[in-house]
Write an enzyme that holds these catalytic residues in place. Structure first.
Site, PDB file in Angstrom:
ATOM      1  N   TYR A   1       0.864  -1.183   0.000  1.00 28.29           N
ATOM      2  CA  TYR A   1       0.000   0.000   0.000  1.00 28.29           C
ATOM      3  C   TYR A   1       0.897   1.228   0.000  1.00 28.29           C
ATOM      4  CZ  TYR A   1      -3.256   3.595   1.629  1.00 28.29           C
ATOM      5  OH  TYR A   1      -4.011   4.741   1.743  1.00 28.29           O
TER       6      TYR A   1
ATOM      7  N   GLU B   1      -3.571   7.651  -3.794  1.00 27.46           N
ATOM      8  CA  GLU B   1      -3.523   6.362  -3.111  1.00 27.46           C
ATOM      9  C   GLU B   1      -3.324   5.253  -4.134  1.00 27.46           C
ATOM     10  OE1 GLU B   1      -6.226   4.469   0.290  1.00 27.46           O
ATOM     11  OE2 GLU B   1      -7.148   4.313  -1.696  1.00 27.46           O
TER      12      GLU B   1
END
Length: 394
Positions: free
Chosen positions: A116, A204
Site C-alpha cells: 500500500y 492512493e
C-alpha cells in the site's frame, strides 16, 4: 475532485510512474478491441466508478464483481457487456450503487507481493505525508486498526521536497532492496512530483506490486484534487465526470453554492460553514435529521438564494426547510427577498422556518412579513430548530 482509474493511469504515464498498459472502453466491442491490442492472455476488465470495493461488489442485475480477469479478447467483451449500463453496489456506494458507463481494459500482471502506498496532506504537520504498508490489496483502515505497526509514515518538508534518505527509509521498512528498491524510489519520486505539481490532496495506490521478474508497478489508484486549486489545472478539470456525483451537488456548483446531500428530511440554508455545521448539530439535538449541508456564503445574491431553494425542493426526501442567517457581510434583506422570490416560483407545501439576525435584519423581517409566504419565524437558533422539528412531525 476525484477521477477514474483509467484517468489516473494516464496521469501516471505522464509523470513516469510505472503502471500496466490499459485503456478505457465504453462498449463491449470497444472492450474486445482494446483487449486485442494488448496481445495478452491475461486481461483485466474493471468497472469504472468512483468507489472502492469493486471486486467484491454486486451488480443489480445479479452479476458478481466489478473486476474480472479474462483470458481472451472475446471473454473481455463478454465481461464488459455484463457491466456496462448496469449499477454496481459496493460497501462504499451504499444500496443505491453506482452506474457503470465504462470499463478499463488493462494488462494483468503476475504479482509476487502487494503493498500500500499513498501521499496525502497531513493537517497536523501542514505537510505532505507518505503512508506505506506491506499489507496492500486490502482495506488500509482494517490494517491500521488491527496491526498499526505495519503502517509507516514519512512527513515530507514541502520546501525541501522528497529526499533520497526518506526514500531509502521507506524502502527498508517495506523490505525492498537492490534493483527493486531503486525502482520503488523512481516510482515514488514520480508520484510525489505528480502530487505536488497537480495540487493533489491525496494519491492512493492500492495495490502497489512487485512482480516475479522484478518490476514495481502501480496497479490501482485513487486521486483527490484540491478544488480550490483546480483553476490552475484546466487539463485536470476536463477529467471531471459529473455523472459520478450527486446531481444536486453538480447543480449547486453552477451557482457557487457549497452543497452536500445527506439522508435526512430537514433542509438547511445557512451562510457560513461553521454556522451550517452548528445548525445541523442542533437539528439533531432536537430529534431531527438534516437533509443537506448548504452554505450560501457570506455574500450571496438574491439569485443564489432562489437557486438554493430550487435545489432544496428538488429533493423528494425534504419535509421541511430551516433558513438560518446571521448577517455580517450578508444583508438579511437580500436573503428575505430571495426566499420570497423562490417561494413565488415554486409550490411550497412544506413547513418553512426562518431565523434572521444581524446586518439589516429589520428590513429582512419586514420583507418576509409583508409577503404572502407561509413561514414560521425563529427567534434564535435553538427556537428555529425546535420549531422545524415539531412542524414536520405535526
Amino acid at each position: 475532485m476525484n477521477i477514474h482509474e483509467y484517468q489516473a493511469k494516464d496521469l501516471f504515464e505522464k509523470f513516469g510512474v510505472a503502471t500496466p498498459k490499459g485503456s478505457v472502453a465504453n462498449t463491449a466491442d470497444e472492450a474486445k478491441s482494446a483487449a486485442e491490442s494488448l496481445g495478452s492472455d491475461q486481461i483485466m476488465v474493471k468497472a469504472q466508478v468512483h468507489a472502492g470495493g469493486r471486486g467484491k461488489g454486486t451488480f443489480k442485475n445479479g452479476f458478481q464483481g466489478g473486476v474480472h480477469m479474462a483470458r481472451t479478447p472475446a471473454e473481455a467483451g463478454e465481461f464488459a457487456e455484463k457491466m456496462i449500463g448496469q449499477t454496481l453496489v459496493t460497501h462504499q456506494t451504499g444500496e443505491e450503487g453506482k452506474f457503470v458507463s465504462k470499463v478499463m481494459i488493462a494488462d494483468a500482471v503476475d504479482i509476487e507481493k502487494e503493498y500500500y502506498l499513498a501521499i496525502l496532506m497531513d493537517r497536523e504537520s501542514c505537510a505532505p505525508v507518505i503512508v506505506a504498508s506491506t499489507e496492500g490489496g486490502v482495506n488500509i483502515e482494517e490494517v491500521a486498526e488491527s496491526t498499526p505497526e505495519l503502517i509507516h509514515r514519512e512527513v515530507i518538508n514541502p520546501l525541501l521536497g522528497l529526499q533520497a534518505y526518506e526514500v531509502r527509509k521507506l524502502a527498508a521498512k517495506l523490505g525492498l532492496s537492490g534493483d527493486t528498491a531503486k525502482q520503488f524510489g523512481k516510482l515514488l519520486a514520480g508520484v510525489y512530483r505528480l502530487f505536488m505539481e497537480c495540487d493533489c490532496s491525496m494519491v492512493e495506490i492500492n495495490p502497489l506490486v512487485t512482480t516475479p521478474d522484478g518490476q514495481v508497478l502501480a496497479l490501482d489508484a485513487k486521486f483527490d484534487f484540491d478544488d480550490n486549486a483546480l483553476y490552475r489545472h484546466p487539463d485536470i478539470q476536463e477529467l471531471h465526470d459529473p455523472t459520478e456525483e450527486d446531481p444536486r451537488e453538480v447543480e449547486a456548483a453552477k451557482y457557487d453554492l457549497n452543497y452536500i446531500g445527506l439522508d435526512g428530511n430537514i433542509a438547511c440554508l445557512v451562510n457560513g460553514a461553521g454556522l451550517a455545521m452548528a445548525t445541523m448539530d442542533i437539528i439533531k439535538h432536537y430529534g431531527g435529521d438534516p437533509a443537506n449541508f448548504l452554505d450560501v456564503g457570506g455574500g450571496a445574491t438574491q439569485e443564489q438564494v432562489r437557486n438554493a431553494f430550487k435545489i432544496i425542493l428538488g429533493d423528494p426526501n425534504v419535509k421541511g426547510i430551516l433558513v438560518n442567517i446571521f448577517g455580517g457581510i450578508m444583508d438579511c434583506d437580500v436573503i428575505a427577498k430571495g426566499i420570497v422570490a423562490a417561494c413565488g416560483e415554486v409550490n411550497l407545501n412544506i413547513p418553512l422556518v426562518v431565523r434572521l439576525e444581524g446586518n439589516n435584519v429589520a428590513a429582512g423581517k419586514a420583507t418576509l412579513a409583508g409577503s404572502d409566504v407561509d413561514l414560521i419565524a425563529g427567534d434564535d437558533l435553538a427556537d428555529a430548530a425546535e420549531k422545524i422539528v415539531k412542524a414536520i412531525a405535526a
